[in-house]
Design a protein around this motif. Sequence first.
Motif, PDB file in Angstrom:
ATOM      1  N   ARG A 161     -16.674   3.896  -2.951  1.00 55.34           N
ATOM      2  CA  ARG A 161     -15.721   4.176  -4.034  1.00 55.34           C
ATOM      3  C   ARG A 161     -14.351   3.550  -3.792  1.00 55.34           C
ATOM      4  NH1 ARG A 161     -17.789  10.077  -4.762  1.00 55.34           N
ATOM      5  NH2 ARG A 161     -16.391  10.444  -2.991  1.00 55.34           N
ATOM      6  N   ALA A 162     -13.816   3.681  -2.589  1.00 50.67           N
ATOM      7  CA  ALA A 162     -12.475   3.149  -2.328  1.00 50.67           C
ATOM      8  C   ALA A 162     -12.454   1.630  -2.469  1.00 50.67           C
ATOM      9  CB  ALA A 162     -11.997   3.558  -0.933  1.00 50.67           C
ATOM     10  N   VAL A 163     -13.495   0.965  -1.953  1.00 50.46           N
ATOM     11  CA  VAL A 163     -13.573  -0.496  -2.087  1.00 50.46           C
ATOM     12  C   VAL A 163     -13.722  -0.879  -3.555  1.00 50.46           C
ATOM     13  CG1 VAL A 163     -14.966  -2.532  -1.579  1.00 50.46           C
ATOM     14  CG2 VAL A 163     -14.444  -0.892   0.233  1.00 50.46           C
ATOM     15  N   ALA A 164     -14.535  -0.132  -4.303  1.00 46.19           N
ATOM     16  CA  ALA A 164     -14.725  -0.429  -5.729  1.00 46.19           C
ATOM     17  C   ALA A 164     -13.426  -0.245  -6.502  1.00 46.19           C
ATOM     18  CB  ALA A 164     -15.811   0.483  -6.309  1.00 46.19           C
ATOM     19  N   THR A 165     -12.689   0.825  -6.203  1.00 44.16           N
ATOM     20  CA  THR A 165     -11.396   1.031  -6.858  1.00 44.16           C
ATOM     21  C   THR A 165     -10.438  -0.089  -6.495  1.00 44.16           C
ATOM     22  OG1 THR A 165     -11.666   3.436  -6.828  1.00 44.16           O
ATOM     23  CG2 THR A 165      -9.433   2.601  -7.096  1.00 44.16           C
ATOM     24  N   THR A 166     -10.474  -0.516  -5.241  1.00 46.55           N
ATOM     25  CA  THR A 166      -9.607  -1.610  -4.807  1.00 46.55           C
ATOM     26  C   THR A 166      -9.911  -2.888  -5.570  1.00 46.55           C
ATOM     27  OG1 THR A 166      -9.390  -0.688  -2.578  1.00 46.55           O
ATOM     28  CG2 THR A 166      -8.967  -3.043  -2.829  1.00 46.55           C
ATOM     29  N   ILE A 167     -11.185  -3.235  -5.665  1.00 48.55           N
ATOM     30  CA  ILE A 167     -11.576  -4.457  -6.377  1.00 48.55           C
ATOM     31  C   ILE A 167     -11.143  -4.395  -7.836  1.00 48.55           C
ATOM     32  CG2 ILE A 167     -13.542  -5.824  -7.192  1.00 48.55           C
ATOM     33  CD1 ILE A 167     -15.001  -4.992  -4.599  1.00 48.55           C
ATOM     34  N   VAL A 296      -5.738  -9.532   0.441  1.00 50.84           N
ATOM     35  CA  VAL A 296      -6.167  -9.273   1.813  1.00 50.84           C
ATOM     36  C   VAL A 296      -5.781  -7.853   2.227  1.00 50.84           C
ATOM     37  CG1 VAL A 296      -5.963 -10.007   4.215  1.00 50.84           C
ATOM     38  CG2 VAL A 296      -5.934 -11.715   2.375  1.00 50.84           C
ATOM     39  N   GLY A 297      -4.536  -7.486   1.955  1.00 50.40           N
ATOM     40  CA  GLY A 297      -4.070  -6.154   2.312  1.00 50.40           C
ATOM     41  C   GLY A 297      -4.859  -5.065   1.622  1.00 50.40           C
ATOM     42  N   SER A 298      -5.167  -5.265   0.353  1.00 48.06           N
ATOM     43  CA  SER A 298      -5.918  -4.260  -0.405  1.00 48.06           C
ATOM     44  C   SER A 298      -7.351  -4.150   0.101  1.00 48.06           C
ATOM     45  CB  SER A 298      -5.916  -4.626  -1.894  1.00 48.06           C
ATOM     46  OG  SER A 298      -4.602  -4.585  -2.413  1.00 48.06           O
ATOM     47  N   GLY A 299      -7.949  -5.283   0.437  1.00 47.44           N
ATOM     48  CA  GLY A 299      -9.306  -5.244   0.967  1.00 47.44           C
ATOM     49  C   GLY A 299      -9.379  -4.463   2.269  1.00 47.44           C
ATOM     50  N   ILE A 300      -8.413  -4.701   3.153  1.00 45.04           N
ATOM     51  CA  ILE A 300      -8.376  -3.974   4.420  1.00 45.04           C
ATOM     52  C   ILE A 300      -8.156  -2.481   4.168  1.00 45.04           C
ATOM     53  CG2 ILE A 300      -7.055  -3.645   6.554  1.00 45.04           C
ATOM     54  CD1 ILE A 300      -6.514  -6.682   6.505  1.00 45.04           C
ATOM     55  N   ALA A 301      -7.223  -2.160   3.266  1.00 47.02           N
ATOM     56  CA  ALA A 301      -6.927  -0.758   2.961  1.00 47.02           C
ATOM     57  C   ALA A 301      -8.147  -0.042   2.391  1.00 47.02           C
ATOM     58  CB  ALA A 301      -5.759  -0.669   1.986  1.00 47.02           C
ATOM     59  N   GLY A 302      -8.898  -0.729   1.511  1.00 50.37           N
ATOM     60  CA  GLY A 302     -10.088  -0.124   0.919  1.00 50.37           C
ATOM     61  C   GLY A 302     -11.141   0.214   1.950  1.00 50.37           C
ATOM     62  N   VAL A 303     -11.372  -0.706   2.883  1.00 52.81           N
ATOM     63  CA  VAL A 303     -12.355  -0.467   3.946  1.00 52.81           C
ATOM     64  C   VAL A 303     -11.907   0.686   4.841  1.00 52.81           C
ATOM     65  CG1 VAL A 303     -13.442  -1.454   5.990  1.00 52.81           C
ATOM     66  CG2 VAL A 303     -13.209  -2.837   3.924  1.00 52.81           C
ATOM     67  N   VAL A 304     -10.618   0.706   5.196  1.00 50.92           N
ATOM     68  CA  VAL A 304     -10.093   1.776   6.048  1.00 50.92           C
ATOM     69  C   VAL A 304     -10.251   3.138   5.371  1.00 50.92           C
ATOM     70  CG1 VAL A 304      -7.993   2.732   7.076  1.00 50.92           C
ATOM     71  CG2 VAL A 304      -8.476   0.284   7.282  1.00 50.92           C
ATOM     72  N   PHE A 350       1.165  -8.256   1.034  1.00 50.73           N
ATOM     73  CA  PHE A 350       0.189  -7.575   1.900  1.00 50.73           C
ATOM     74  C   PHE A 350       0.428  -6.070   1.919  1.00 50.73           C
ATOM     75  CE2 PHE A 350      -1.329  -5.984   5.970  1.00 50.73           C
ATOM     76  CZ  PHE A 350      -2.591  -6.548   6.064  1.00 50.73           C
ATOM     77  N   SER A 351       1.674  -5.650   1.828  1.00 47.83           N
ATOM     78  CA  SER A 351       2.000  -4.228   1.954  1.00 47.83           C
ATOM     79  C   SER A 351       2.150  -3.499   0.624  1.00 47.83           C
ATOM     80  CB  SER A 351       3.283  -4.058   2.768  1.00 47.83           C
ATOM     81  OG  SER A 351       4.344  -4.811   2.204  1.00 47.83           O
ATOM     82  N   THR A 352       2.623  -4.187  -0.418  1.00 49.32           N
ATOM     83  CA  THR A 352       2.870  -3.492  -1.692  1.00 49.32           C
ATOM     84  C   THR A 352       1.631  -3.390  -2.573  1.00 49.32           C
ATOM     85  OG1 THR A 352       3.641  -5.566  -2.709  1.00 49.32           O
ATOM     86  CG2 THR A 352       5.312  -4.099  -1.783  1.00 49.32           C
ATOM     87  N   THR A 353       0.820  -4.433  -2.630  1.00 43.57           N
ATOM     88  CA  THR A 353      -0.337  -4.413  -3.530  1.00 43.57           C
ATOM     89  C   THR A 353      -1.327  -3.294  -3.208  1.00 43.57           C
ATOM     90  OG1 THR A 353      -0.108  -6.811  -3.789  1.00 43.57           O
ATOM     91  CG2 THR A 353      -2.158  -5.826  -4.551  1.00 43.57           C
ATOM     92  N   PRO A 357      -4.349   0.667  -5.411  1.00 43.60           N
ATOM     93  CA  PRO A 357      -5.666   1.314  -5.263  1.00 43.60           C
ATOM     94  C   PRO A 357      -5.643   2.534  -4.353  1.00 43.60           C
ATOM     95  CG  PRO A 357      -5.611  -0.757  -4.042  1.00 43.60           C
ATOM     96  CD  PRO A 357      -4.367  -0.713  -4.892  1.00 43.60           C
ATOM     97  N   VAL A 358      -4.816   2.524  -3.317  1.00 46.10           N
ATOM     98  CA  VAL A 358      -4.774   3.674  -2.409  1.00 46.10           C
ATOM     99  C   VAL A 358      -4.265   4.916  -3.142  1.00 46.10           C
ATOM    100  CG1 VAL A 358      -3.709   4.630  -0.324  1.00 46.10           C
ATOM    101  CG2 VAL A 358      -4.505   2.261  -0.340  1.00 46.10           C
ATOM    102  N   THR A 359      -3.247   4.750  -3.963  1.00 45.21           N
ATOM    103  CA  THR A 359      -2.729   5.887  -4.734  1.00 45.21           C
ATOM    104  C   THR A 359      -3.750   6.366  -5.756  1.00 45.21           C
ATOM    105  OG1 THR A 359      -0.472   5.024  -4.474  1.00 45.21           O
ATOM    106  CG2 THR A 359      -0.814   6.718  -6.148  1.00 45.21           C
ATOM    107  N   PHE A 360      -4.453   5.441  -6.395  1.00 46.08           N
ATOM    108  CA  PHE A 360      -5.498   5.821  -7.347  1.00 46.08           C
ATOM    109  C   PHE A 360      -6.567   6.672  -6.672  1.00 46.08           C
ATOM    110  CE2 PHE A 360      -5.020   2.042 -10.543  1.00 46.08           C
ATOM    111  CZ  PHE A 360      -3.816   2.568 -10.954  1.00 46.08           C
ATOM    112  N   GLU A 361      -7.038   6.237  -5.516  1.00 48.54           N
ATOM    113  CA  GLU A 361      -8.078   6.978  -4.804  1.00 48.54           C
ATOM    114  C   GLU A 361      -7.568   8.324  -4.301  1.00 48.54           C
ATOM    115  OE1 GLU A 361     -11.646   6.524  -3.728  1.00 48.54           O
ATOM    116  OE2 GLU A 361     -11.177   5.851  -5.732  1.00 48.54           O
ATOM    117  N   THR A 362      -6.314   8.355  -3.853  1.00 46.95           N
ATOM    118  CA  THR A 362      -5.713   9.618  -3.415  1.00 46.95           C
ATOM    119  C   THR A 362      -5.673  10.614  -4.563  1.00 46.95           C
ATOM    120  OG1 THR A 362      -4.312   8.395  -1.844  1.00 46.95           O
ATOM    121  CG2 THR A 362      -3.683  10.669  -2.341  1.00 46.95           C
TER     122      THR A 362
END
Length: 459
Positions: A161-167, A296-304, A350-353, A357-362
């Motif tokens: 789900r987190a990766v899908a939301t990120t994409i 790149v940053g969003s992809g890493i964040a989604g996996v984490v 890398f840090s703002t994008t 998705p992280v806020t959406f998933e939260t």
Amino acid sequence: RQIEHQVMDNSSLVETSSSVNAENPTNSAFKVYKYRWVVSIVYFSVGFANAITWITYSPIANISKEYYEVDGVWIDMLAMIYMITFVPLAFVGSWTLDKGGLAAGTMVGAGFTILGVWIRLLGCYHYSFALLGQAICSLAQPFLLSAAPKLAANWFGEEQRAVATTIASLANPVGVAIGFILPSAFAGSAAEIPKMLMIEAVLITVLSYPTFVFMLDSPPTAPSSSAMEKKEEDLLESLKIVVKDINMWILFFEFGIGLGAFNGLATLLNGILVPFGYNNDQCSAIGAAVVVSGLVGSGIAGVVLDKTKRYKAVLVSCLVLATLSVCTFAFTLGRDRFWPLVASSIGLGFSTTPIIPVTFETSAEMNFPLGEATPVSFLLSAGQIFGIGFVVGMGKLIDRGEVFYATIVVVVSLGASSLVVLFLRVALKRSTFDESKRFTETPESLLGERRRLLQEEGI
């Protein structure tokens, strides 16, 4: 739709969800469908297309002023109109997505996007048509931006789900990246703006039209326990629940500043850089560097997030890095510093994008079992409100020649957001529910229980 669901039910289009423990064969009946990738691509395509329309005039603001013979504030308005229209329509979009479904909401968004790009083509004759076309395109955003976490919840298992939301969430920033490049590539002078608008109209129509053909609300069977259990509340009831939650107000402030700063910098980037002697191509390259590094940053964040569920830690990390990156950008500003600016822009993206998705998933985790669209619309409204403030405030500073102080405003705001989010308390309601059902319920029994509850409610 029923025929399409029957086609999807073919075993060749079904995968067993790895979110279900292999030692429990009963629960292995949860399935995810390969068609989820078709739905994701279609959604990404229309969101990407709409984002291109938003940023069209910002990378070429100087020649747009010359072409339309208007002040700079009216060129900024061609982007800011998206923020203005979003706020009153945010919950119309969320209501459509929750009640009408994912397909209905995204089709409305695709329709407004296609109509708007062809109307703004008449802007070749007068500025008012350009503004009208942008306004119509902007009506699509409330129906598109709020759909990302709903798509992830409807179609993907809990481990994706987190990766899908990120994409899905990246459709907008990727569109912004291309939107920075296209105008400079096809409109090197004011006389070439009509050609650029025609190229974008054709491209955006091609990207948006598949929504009407391939988009579906949900697969034949739910991909997780929470997807079955999710209860769509009345809009006012959902809003009442959201606004009573202090943690949602913390996210409101955090996300408002994060998205608002991104929107402000994207809208005014040309005005920030041109006074230091940078041309439109260099402005576009710096804008694209922000967005590409954001992928790149969003992809890493989604996996984490999928692996750890450490929502607060990821948010705090992103905000602190964003504050430092904007600070570096501000002190790097100057003539003949193109590559240092590109480097600081990479850190900024890398840090703002990933904040989006992280806020959406939260929000989806905290507000389960509410539908995803209403809480996300609440947060997106914050982004637009703060974005208007950033554009207006920073624009006035830039007009007075105080570009450095305009960027410092963003630094201070992001720093304040980093402090506020420390007080966030994330309740993992959705993940906890999925975990509790994993070993106790089968999909069939959950479906039966869901039907029983609906019958009791008279639905």
